[in-house]
Design an enzyme around this catalytic site. Structure first.
Site, short mmCIF file in Angstrom:
data_model
loop_
_atom_site.label_atom_id
_atom_site.label_comp_id
_atom_site.label_asym_id
_atom_site.label_seq_id
_atom_site.Cartn_x
_atom_site.Cartn_y
_atom_site.Cartn_z
N ARG A 157 1.96 9.05 -6.29
CA ARG A 157 1.46 10.34 -6.79
C ARG A 157 1.71 10.62 -8.26
NH1 ARG A 157 -1.95 10.53 -2.80
NH2 ARG A 157 -1.09 11.15 -0.78
N HIS A 210 0.82 -1.21 0.00
CA HIS A 210 0.00 0.00 0.00
C HIS A 210 0.86 1.27 0.00
CE1 HIS A 210 -4.04 1.76 1.56
NE2 HIS A 210 -3.42 2.61 0.79
N ASP A 217 0.68 2.48 3.71
CA ASP A 217 -0.19 3.55 3.23
C ASP A 217 0.60 4.86 3.10
OD1 ASP A 217 -2.34 4.98 2.31
OD2 ASP A 217 -3.51 4.88 4.15
N HIS A 235 2.46 14.25 1.02
CA HIS A 235 1.82 15.54 0.77
C HIS A 235 2.85 16.63 0.88
CE1 HIS A 235 -2.30 14.30 0.33
NE2 HIS A 235 -2.19 13.53 1.40
N HIS A 256 -10.51 -0.14 0.59
CA HIS A 256 -10.52 0.97 1.55
C HIS A 256 -11.96 0.99 2.09
CE1 HIS A 256 -9.88 5.42 2.61
NE2 HIS A 256 -11.19 5.27 2.72
N HIS A 277 -5.62 -0.99 5.60
CA HIS A 277 -5.48 -0.14 6.80
C HIS A 277 -6.57 -0.33 7.86
CE1 HIS A 277 -8.15 2.30 4.36
NE2 HIS A 277 -7.19 2.85 3.66
#
Lengths: 322, 431
Positions: free
Chosen positions: B67, B63, B308, B312, B182, B235
């Protein structure tokens, strides 16, 4: 003689204040009350200080109250609102703050729709930051003025039973009241539709009353919160009419109380929704006194954060008469 | 073709063969050529002495978000896969919620090719379940698999419709791939930004109740039972989800589950101070939930650990909590966090941790990884299980810095990572 009570750079919340700090603010507010009663409502305590009132959310009462407090202490003030400023042009909060800082200001009063916005600013700029209400987190000066008003009428806060009624979930006023009142030894309850009671609120040390009749039976003070129309649109309550019928504070309900109950409301009121006009304008309503006390409490906060010493507050007030 | 490589003197931990002993490892032609005591160094081979270090099959992360395409300022397939090998991961599965999403074979091919061009970790694309991840029309799943997808998921979002989830869990059986879910009921998570509970109440932040996950996990397990498809719950963060998965497994439902290092290590207390680097979905939960997911990992109800990894940009996280995006990065801290939280604390032993970070995830996605058996791909992680180090995001290979572990001491550090018999990472002074 107790140790001198000191304050940090900012006032972002009442959660982080001690009982002594809260008492000191209320005590310092006492002598400042009188300034607003004079023909010439001005003392030089903050002469030369520059204060920016940075209001990202619309506000009349809080902004005007801060501005009066600042002006009556002789500070220079600038108001910035969300509309028509760089805020609206997409400038980030931190950039706005740094730009203001670059103009060498001393204090910022900030109101913002996001919880934590005041803390965010306080962590990033050296000026004093005063939280004028951040999202659903806290509104510390409102909590303080509510406490000052209760103290004026009941003599002390300790042991008093205060119930906050309404939309607790979305209310920064509720959170500041809860922290402040508990620290000063009051018993605190909350009451409202279960959809508007936040989960885990009991962990703060308050009790949850399911019906407003129970609240009236129990409380010596009701702090009635504004019900925002958006809550109905978001599906938290079915209608304003139903809210008024089951949770509104009416004369008929108050008549069943075992004692006189003091009524507070942070404003602006929705008459006929959370509070009936006869209650709002009735003999036990302290709503306008809250507004008067708001100016004094904010003067006290400004004075103390600017480094003013609590024991000098009386003298600071007299200086102008010399 | 790179030179044969002999790693001598290390503690080889390979749960796939139940190995934990001092052995030498010979890698040649991209394969594990020999594993044994006191191996001779063949002519022309390179010798690396790894006394005191652990040798294990390269870690596998089911996971990650790299981007690319679309948000290359946050991470690229190159930077992400380089960060992965720095963290000991030799195989990673990239989620399809890029811009545009990975919902057609050309996009799958692009991710694979970029991964190969970068030449760090092996990059396995996960394709979207629905076209545009809009939750309406099923993608050409067979074409995605033919192009190299190893699973499908609408991660970033749940598969909104139960009917679509049913079709996906049925259809994927033709291609023998799992559906990664998810699992989130958006009607319950609403506009929430953190775990719902006493901390959200104090902070005045909108909460996401455990039930948002529990309800969705229950739905997905029931649909997996209906269809017989292979469901992998991503998750897992709540004690309720753990109970539902345990019950489904007990009934024989083909469900597997992952948990992230941050949900094993942190509670919603990490959000206090409005720390946006701790803003993540699912949110960091209560202490009772952390206890439950740890116990579930130990018991095998949760099969594996996946990061995960969600990069950012600084300016996106440096803002009001409500407005900051969800997600935190994890590939460079996963081993150190898991060693600290699970092994040092005595929750799992080291071989079992390797199992959950390498062997089990490889099995779930049917990847050629997670073993050092002779003949298998020469993907190896070499790490010092004792080294204590301070997490300094400014030294990360990832283009992003958003980690809640910044400044913390972590335990266990990757020294060298080998992919396809080639050293793709060797720790220098700078990192």
């Amino acid at each position: 003689m107790t140790a001198r009570v000191t304050f940090g750079k900012d006032l972002t919340d009442l959660e982080g204040l001690s009982a002594d700090q809260i008492r000191t603010i209320l005590d310092v507010a006492e002598p400042f009350k009188e300034i607003s009663e004079r023909p010439i409502k001005k003392v030089p305590a903050l002469r030369g200080k520059t204060i920016v009132n940075l209001f990202y959310e619309p506000s009349t009462r809080t902004r005007v109250s801060f501005e009066f407090a600042e002006k009556r202490l002789s500070a220079d003030t600038v108001n910035i609102s969300g509309v028509g400023s760089s805020v609206q042009k997409g400038e980030t909060l931190v950039d706005t703050a740094r730009n203001l800082e670059a103009m060498r200001i001393d204090m910022v009063v900030v109101r913002h729709r996001s919880s934590g916005a005041a803390q965010f600013l306080a962590d990033r700029i050296p000026s004093n930051v005063i939280n004028g209400g951040d999202g659903q987190h806290e509104h510390p000066t409102q909590g303080l003025l509510d406490m000052l008003t209760i103290r004026d009428h009941l003599g002390a806060i300790e042991g008093r039973r205060v119930c906050i009624v309404g939309d607790i979930l979305h209310s920064r006023v509720a959170r500041s009241n809860i922290w402040g009142l508990l620290k000063l030894g009051a018993e605190v309850a909350v009451c409202g539709p279960p959809t508007l009671i936040p989960p885990g609120i009991e962990a703060l040390g308050v009790q949850v009353l399911k019906r407003v009749e129970e609240a009236i039976e129990w409380a010596e003070v009701l702090n009635v919160l504004r019900l925002q129309l958006e809550r109905m649109e978001a599906g938290y309550i079915p209608s304003l009419r139903e809210y008024n019928r089951f949770f509104g504070i009416s004369v008929a309900r108050l008549e069943k109380a075992p004692r006189d109950i003091l009524i507070l409301h942070p404003g602006p009121m929705n008459r006929g929704v959370e509070i009936d006009s006869h209650v709002a304008d009735g003999p036990h309503s302290l709503i306008l006194q809250q507004v008067t006390n708001g100016v004094a409490v904010r003067m006290a906060v400004l004075y103390l954060l600017a480094g003013g010493r609590p024991e000098r507050a009386e003298a600071a007030k007299k200086e102008s008469r010399e | 073709m790179s030179r044969p490589l002999v790693l001598k003197g290390g503690r080889v931990i390979d749960p796939s063969q139940k190995l934990d002993e001092r052995l030498d490892l010979l890698l040649a032609d991209g394969r594990v050529a020999r594993l044994g005591r006191d191996l001779d160094v063949p002519e022309g081979a390179e010798l690396v002495t790894v006394d005191g270090l652990v040798l294990a099959p390269g870690l596998v992360d089911l996971h990650v978000h790299f981007r690319e395409p679309g948000d290359e300022h946050k991470e690229t397939i190159r930077s992400g896969s380089q960060a992965a090998v720095a963290g000991g991961f030799t195989s990673v599965c990239t989620m399809p919620n890029t811009d545009p999403p990975i919902d057609d074979p050309a996009a799958v091919g692009f991710v694979r090719a970029e991964g190969q061009r970068a030449g760090f970790a092996r990059v396995y694309p996960v394709g979207a379940v629905s076209v545009g991840q809009k939750g309406e029309e099923m993608t050409e799943i067979g074409e995605l698999v033919a192009a190299g997808a190893v699973a499908v998921s609408d991660d970033g979002h749940p598969v909104w419709s139960a009917g679509l989830m049913r079709r996906a869990l049925e259809y994927t059986q033709a291609f023998d791939i799992p559906v990664f879910s998810h699992s989130e009921e958006l009607g319950l998570s609403g506009h929430g930004v953190m775990n719902e509970g006493p901390v959200s109440t104090v902070l005045g932040l909108r909460g996401i109740p455990n039930a948002a996950e529990d309800v969705a996990v229950a739905r997905d397990c029931i649909i997996a039972e209906l269809t017989g498809g292979q469901l992998h719950i991503q998750h897992v963060s709540t004690r309720g989800a753990v109970e539902i998965i345990a019950a489904a497994k007990a009934r024989g439902v083909a469900v597997t589950a992952e948990v992230t290092p941050h949900h094993l290590a942190l509670t919603d207390e990490a959000v206090r101070g409005y720390r946006t680097e701790a803003k993540v979905k699912p949110p960091l939960r209560s202490a009772a939930d952390v206890t439950a997911v740890r116990a579930a990992l130990l018991a095998g109800v949760i099969d594996c650990i996946a990061t995960d990894h969600a990069p950012h940009h600084y300016e996106d996280k440096e803002r009001e909590f409500d407005d900051a995006p969800f997600g935190l990065i994890g590939v460079e801290t996963a081993l150190g966090v898991c060693m600290r939280e699970l092994v040092v604390s005595g929750c799992l032993d080291l071989p079992e941790l390797i199992n959950r970070l390498s062997c089990r995830p490889a099995q779930i996605a049917r990847l050629p990884a997670g073993t050092l058996a002779e003949g298998s791909p020469a993907d190896v992680v070499v790490f010092d299980p004792e080294e204590r180090w301070i997490c300094r995001p400014e030294r990360f290979y990832s283009l992003s810095r958003n980690t809640p572990f910044a400044g913390q001491e972590l335990v266990g550090r990757v020294v060298m990572t080998i992919v396809d018999g080639r050293s793709v990472f060797a720790r220098g002074a700078d990192h």
